[in-house]
Design a protein around this motif. Structure first.
Motif, PDB file in Angstrom:
ATOM      1  N   THR A 138      48.021  27.713  54.151  1.00 56.69           N
ATOM      2  CA  THR A 138      47.408  27.524  55.455  1.00 56.69           C
ATOM      3  C   THR A 138      48.151  26.427  56.204  1.00 56.69           C
ATOM      4  O   THR A 138      49.193  25.951  55.748  1.00 56.69           O
ATOM      5  CB  THR A 138      45.914  27.191  55.317  1.00 56.69           C
ATOM      6  N   ASN A 139      47.630  26.056  57.337  1.00 57.11           N
ATOM      7  CA  ASN A 139      48.246  25.012  58.171  1.00 57.11           C
ATOM      8  C   ASN A 139      49.690  25.361  58.524  1.00 57.11           C
ATOM      9  O   ASN A 139      50.538  24.491  58.680  1.00 57.11           O
ATOM     10  CB  ASN A 139      48.196  23.653  57.466  1.00 57.11           C
ATOM     11  N   ASP A 140      49.965  26.692  58.625  1.00 56.91           N
ATOM     12  CA  ASP A 140      51.248  27.172  59.128  1.00 56.91           C
ATOM     13  C   ASP A 140      52.434  26.675  58.318  1.00 56.91           C
ATOM     14  O   ASP A 140      53.467  26.282  58.854  1.00 56.91           O
ATOM     15  CB  ASP A 140      51.404  26.800  60.609  1.00 56.91           C
ATOM     16  N   LYS A 141      52.303  26.700  57.024  1.00 56.52           N
ATOM     17  CA  LYS A 141      53.411  26.338  56.137  1.00 56.52           C
ATOM     18  C   LYS A 141      54.238  27.572  55.785  1.00 56.52           C
ATOM     19  O   LYS A 141      53.709  28.661  55.633  1.00 56.52           O
ATOM     20  CB  LYS A 141      52.881  25.682  54.860  1.00 56.52           C
ATOM     21  N   SER A 142      55.531  27.409  55.650  1.00 57.48           N
ATOM     22  CA  SER A 142      56.410  28.509  55.261  1.00 57.48           C
ATOM     23  C   SER A 142      56.325  28.758  53.766  1.00 57.48           C
ATOM     24  O   SER A 142      56.095  27.840  52.981  1.00 57.48           O
ATOM     25  CB  SER A 142      57.859  28.186  55.643  1.00 57.48           C
ATOM     26  N   ILE A 143      56.522  30.029  53.380  1.00 57.41           N
ATOM     27  CA  ILE A 143      56.549  30.372  51.962  1.00 57.41           C
ATOM     28  C   ILE A 143      57.563  31.488  51.743  1.00 57.41           C
ATOM     29  O   ILE A 143      57.619  32.461  52.497  1.00 57.41           O
ATOM     30  CB  ILE A 143      55.150  30.784  51.443  1.00 57.41           C
ATOM     31  N   ILE A 144      58.392  31.317  50.725  1.00 59.27           N
ATOM     32  CA  ILE A 144      59.381  32.314  50.353  1.00 59.27           C
ATOM     33  C   ILE A 144      59.160  32.675  48.885  1.00 59.27           C
ATOM     34  O   ILE A 144      59.169  31.804  48.012  1.00 59.27           O
ATOM     35  CB  ILE A 144      60.815  31.793  50.556  1.00 59.27           C
ATOM     36  N   ILE A 145      58.946  33.959  48.626  1.00 64.87           N
ATOM     37  CA  ILE A 145      58.797  34.467  47.266  1.00 64.87           C
ATOM     38  C   ILE A 145      59.869  35.529  47.069  1.00 64.87           C
ATOM     39  O   ILE A 145      59.883  36.538  47.774  1.00 64.87           O
ATOM     40  CB  ILE A 145      57.396  35.058  47.036  1.00 64.87           C
ATOM     41  N   GLU A 146      60.777  35.301  46.128  1.00 67.87           N
ATOM     42  CA  GLU A 146      61.888  36.233  45.929  1.00 67.87           C
ATOM     43  C   GLU A 146      62.174  36.372  44.430  1.00 67.87           C
ATOM     44  O   GLU A 146      62.269  35.387  43.701  1.00 67.87           O
ATOM     45  CB  GLU A 146      63.138  35.742  46.653  1.00 67.87           C
ATOM     46  N   GLY A 147      62.277  37.623  43.986  1.00 72.62           N
ATOM     47  CA  GLY A 147      62.586  37.882  42.585  1.00 72.62           C
ATOM     48  C   GLY A 147      61.493  37.437  41.635  1.00 72.62           C
ATOM     49  O   GLY A 147      61.755  37.095  40.480  1.00 72.62           O
ATOM     50  N   VAL A 148      60.252  37.483  42.085  1.00 76.76           N
ATOM     51  CA  VAL A 148      59.118  37.020  41.280  1.00 76.76           C
ATOM     52  C   VAL A 148      58.388  38.224  40.684  1.00 76.76           C
ATOM     53  O   VAL A 148      58.138  39.215  41.377  1.00 76.76           O
ATOM     54  CB  VAL A 148      58.147  36.179  42.128  1.00 76.76           C
ATOM     55  N   ILE A 149      58.022  38.132  39.415  1.00 77.15           N
ATOM     56  CA  ILE A 149      57.163  39.115  38.771  1.00 77.15           C
ATOM     57  C   ILE A 149      55.857  38.416  38.415  1.00 77.15           C
ATOM     58  O   ILE A 149      55.851  37.418  37.697  1.00 77.15           O
ATOM     59  CB  ILE A 149      57.811  39.699  37.508  1.00 77.15           C
ATOM     60  N   SER A 150      54.762  38.950  38.950  1.00 77.49           N
ATOM     61  CA  SER A 150      53.454  38.333  38.723  1.00 77.49           C
ATOM     62  C   SER A 150      52.516  39.343  38.078  1.00 77.49           C
ATOM     63  O   SER A 150      52.408  40.485  38.531  1.00 77.49           O
ATOM     64  CB  SER A 150      52.861  37.852  40.048  1.00 77.49           C
ATOM     65  N   LYS A 151      51.830  38.907  37.037  1.00 76.27           N
ATOM     66  CA  LYS A 151      50.850  39.741  36.355  1.00 76.27           C
ATOM     67  C   LYS A 151      49.504  39.031  36.427  1.00 76.27           C
ATOM     68  O   LYS A 151      49.334  37.948  35.868  1.00 76.27           O
ATOM     69  CB  LYS A 151      51.267  39.970  34.903  1.00 76.27           C
ATOM     70  N   LEU A 152      48.564  39.645  37.151  1.00 76.37           N
ATOM     71  CA  LEU A 152      47.261  39.017  37.361  1.00 76.37           C
ATOM     72  C   LEU A 152      46.147  39.889  36.809  1.00 76.37           C
ATOM     73  O   LEU A 152      46.035  41.066  37.136  1.00 76.37           O
ATOM     74  CB  LEU A 152      47.013  38.784  38.856  1.00 76.37           C
ATOM     75  N   LYS A 153      45.295  39.291  35.963  1.00 80.13           N
ATOM     76  CA  LYS A 153      44.084  39.946  35.486  1.00 80.13           C
ATOM     77  C   LYS A 153      42.891  39.146  35.991  1.00 80.13           C
ATOM     78  O   LYS A 153      42.789  37.938  35.742  1.00 80.13           O
ATOM     79  CB  LYS A 153      44.060  40.025  33.960  1.00 80.13           C
ATOM     80  N   PHE A 154      41.995  39.851  36.712  1.00 74.47           N
ATOM     81  CA  PHE A 154      40.829  39.195  37.298  1.00 74.47           C
ATOM     82  C   PHE A 154      39.641  40.134  37.101  1.00 74.47           C
ATOM     83  O   PHE A 154      39.497  41.121  37.819  1.00 74.47           O
ATOM     84  CB  PHE A 154      41.067  38.918  38.782  1.00 74.47           C
ATOM     85  N   HIS A 155      38.805  39.845  36.111  1.00 72.09           N
ATOM     86  CA  HIS A 155      37.657  40.691  35.787  1.00 72.09           C
ATOM     87  C   HIS A 155      36.367  39.881  35.876  1.00 72.09           C
ATOM     88  O   HIS A 155      36.314  38.744  35.401  1.00 72.09           O
ATOM     89  CB  HIS A 155      37.771  41.256  34.371  1.00 72.09           C
ATOM     90  N   ASP A 156      35.347  40.491  36.486  1.00 68.05           N
ATOM     91  CA  ASP A 156      34.022  39.886  36.490  1.00 68.05           C
ATOM     92  C   ASP A 156      32.985  41.003  36.620  1.00 68.05           C
ATOM     93  O   ASP A 156      32.865  41.621  37.671  1.00 68.05           O
ATOM     94  CB  ASP A 156      33.873  38.905  37.649  1.00 68.05           C
ATOM     95  N   PRO A 157      32.217  41.280  35.574  1.00 69.96           N
ATOM     96  CA  PRO A 157      31.231  42.356  35.627  1.00 69.96           C
ATOM     97  C   PRO A 157      29.944  41.992  36.355  1.00 69.96           C
ATOM     98  O   PRO A 157      29.071  42.833  36.527  1.00 69.96           O
ATOM     99  CB  PRO A 157      30.947  42.629  34.141  1.00 69.96           C
ATOM    100  N   SER A 158      29.822  40.747  36.806  1.00 70.68           N
ATOM    101  CA  SER A 158      28.592  40.308  37.463  1.00 70.68           C
ATOM    102  C   SER A 158      28.569  40.791  38.915  1.00 70.68           C
ATOM    103  O   SER A 158      29.492  41.429  39.409  1.00 70.68           O
ATOM    104  CB  SER A 158      28.488  38.787  37.426  1.00 70.68           C
ATOM    105  N   LEU A 159      27.501  40.454  39.627  1.00 70.11           N
ATOM    106  CA  LEU A 159      27.353  40.828  41.038  1.00 70.11           C
ATOM    107  C   LEU A 159      27.903  39.755  41.971  1.00 70.11           C
ATOM    108  O   LEU A 159      27.692  39.819  43.177  1.00 70.11           O
ATOM    109  CB  LEU A 159      25.874  41.085  41.354  1.00 70.11           C
ATOM    110  N   SER A 160      28.582  38.766  41.445  1.00 71.79           N
ATOM    111  CA  SER A 160      29.126  37.694  42.284  1.00 71.79           C
ATOM    112  C   SER A 160      30.197  38.247  43.222  1.00 71.79           C
ATOM    113  O   SER A 160      31.064  39.009  42.815  1.00 71.79           O
ATOM    114  CB  SER A 160      29.737  36.599  41.410  1.00 71.79           C
TER     115      SER A 160
END
Length: 223
Positions: free
Chosen positions: A26-48
């Motif tokens: 946020t706050n208008d910052k630059s970001i460069i992502i190159e040649g990145v491999i990301s593996k994300l697991k996000f599980h939640d069985p609740s009602l949240s």
């Protein structure tokens, strides 16, 4: 640049701004992502109800300044939770891209995996690349995904606010509605296209290949 992340998140409900590489920009910052491999697991069985969950970035809001560039990267997502603004690249993405001379936000990148809804509640704004996007360009990229939710579901973008470009991109996705609603928006590339910005520009879609299976969609609206 040229890095690998393998993250399993055990969410404390409700959770916001989760990304395989970056949580929030946020706050208008630059970001460069190159040649990145990301593996994300996000599980939640609740009602949240979680918010702004992305395979690479949870959320970016660079509406007035700052460059955003994601190139030659891969996001492997395994998301199964209730909430809004979920995307294979970013849950929510707003940039200050000059529409007269647009540059690639996402180029030569791949999203693969699942963005599922563990329950039938408020599961809106979900897409292979972005749950919500404004002034972005996706080019020469690939999405191989399964998406579940209630409304605003897209093979590429759940909701396109204005000025988004998708070109020379391949999307193979299964989109399944998990519950009924009075107004449901879903689409092979974009769930809903909406204006609202100063330019009020419709999305520019060119030379894409889309192979999408839609399930449980009788009586709904498609874009």
């Amino acid at each position: 640049i040229n890095s690998f992340s393998d993250i399993e998140v055990v969410p404390l409900p409700p959770t916001s701004y989760v990304g395989g590489a970056v949580g929030n920009v946020t706050n208008d910052k630059s970001i460069i992502i190159e040649g990145v491999i990301s593996k994300l697991k996000f599980h939640d069985p609740s009602l949240s109800a979680h918010s702004k969950i992305g395979g690479l970035i949870g959320s970016i809001n660079n509406s007035t300044a700052g460059d955003v560039s994601i190139k030659n990267s891969k996001a492997l997502v395994d998301i199964d939770a209730e909430g809004t603004f979920f995307g294979g690249i970013a849950g929510s993405m707003t940039t200050n891209m000059n529409m007269a001379t647009p540059t690639d936000t996402v180029y030569g990148s791949v999203v693969q995996g699942l963005i599922l809804a563990s329950n039938t509640g408020n599961n809106n704004f979900r897409g292979s690349f972005f749950g919500f996007a404004e002034k972005t360009k996706i080019s020469r990229s690939v999405a191989l995904t399964t998406i579940e939710g209630k409304t605003h579901l897209g093979g590429a973008i759940g909701k396109s606010q204005e000025g988004n470009i998708i070109s020379e991109t391949y999307v193979k996705s299964t989109i399944e509605l998990t519950s009924s609603a009075s107004a449901v928006y879903y689409g092979g590339l974009i769930g809903e296209s909406a204006g609202g910005g100063p330019a009020n520009q419709a999305p520019n879609l060119s030379d894409n290949h889309v192979n999408v299976i839609l399930k449980n969609v009788a009586g709904c609206f498609t874009t």
